[in-house]
Design a protein around this motif. Structure first.
Motif, mmCIF file in Angstrom:
data_model
loop_
_atom_site.group_PDB
_atom_site.id
_atom_site.type_symbol
_atom_site.label_atom_id
_atom_site.label_comp_id
_atom_site.label_asym_id
_atom_site.label_seq_id
_atom_site.Cartn_x
_atom_site.Cartn_y
_atom_site.Cartn_z
ATOM 1 N N PRO A 18 0.804 -1.229 0.000
ATOM 2 C CA PRO A 18 0.000 0.000 0.000
ATOM 3 C C PRO A 18 0.841 1.286 0.000
ATOM 4 N N THR A 19 2.123 1.201 0.329
ATOM 5 C CA THR A 19 2.957 2.405 0.391
ATOM 6 C C THR A 19 4.069 2.333 -0.644
ATOM 7 N N GLU A 20 4.631 3.483 -0.947
ATOM 8 C CA GLU A 20 5.742 3.568 -1.882
ATOM 9 C C GLU A 20 6.970 4.078 -1.144
ATOM 10 N N ASP A 45 6.867 7.602 3.297
ATOM 11 C CA ASP A 45 6.601 8.958 3.771
ATOM 12 C C ASP A 45 5.980 8.958 5.166
ATOM 13 N N TYR A 46 5.405 7.840 5.555
ATOM 14 C CA TYR A 46 4.709 7.757 6.841
ATOM 15 C C TYR A 46 5.587 7.215 7.962
ATOM 16 N N ARG A 47 6.850 6.970 7.676
ATOM 17 C CA ARG A 47 7.767 6.446 8.681
ATOM 18 C C ARG A 47 7.895 7.439 9.832
ATOM 19 N N GLN A 48 7.896 6.950 11.041
ATOM 20 C CA GLN A 48 7.968 7.802 12.227
ATOM 21 C C GLN A 48 9.350 8.449 12.394
ATOM 22 N N SER A 49 10.408 7.688 12.130
ATOM 23 C CA SER A 49 11.760 8.208 12.328
ATOM 24 C C SER A 49 12.268 8.897 11.062
#
Length: 116
Positions: A18-20, A45-49
């Motif tokens: 679902p993510t790129e 892009d949604y990574r926390q770190s």
């Protein structure tokens, strides 16, 4: 994070992610002077770190040939774009094509005008 030693069709049940992510490549040599392509992906892009390498793989020439064959099976219409990305016909540089390449790869070389 490893060097690919074999490529074969899988039997695992998989779905599209679902993510790129972004992928960067480097052309490197190992301790024996073998040329490798190193591919590193970086978190979505949604990574926390902060962005950092998530996965990396390396392919030597033989595995690159097998990977090209897989790509051609999956995307047979990529030949025109691949041909456009090649150096001019007279500029083959230090590329040496062994006679024992697979029939698919031999066909690709002929199609791209690299080999007769």
């Amino acid at each position: 994070m490893a060097r690919i030693r074999s490529i074969a069709a899988g039997t695992q049940r998989v779905q599209a992610h679902p993510t790129e992510v972004d992928c960067f490549y480097n052309i490197i040599e190992d301790g024996e002077g073998t040329r490798l392509i190193h591919l590193s992906t970086f978190g979505s892009d949604y990574r926390q770190s902060k962005p950092k390498s998530s996965q990396s793989i390396q392919l030597d020439r033989d595995m690159a040939v097998q990977f090209i064959e897989v790509l051609l099976k999956a995307f047979p219409d990529i030949l025109p774009a691949a041909k456009a990305a090649l150096p001019s016909p007279g500029d083959k540089g230090d590329i040496a094509w062994p006679a024992d390449e697979s029939p698919i790869f031999q066909s690709l070389l002929r199609e791209l005008g690299i080999k007769e």
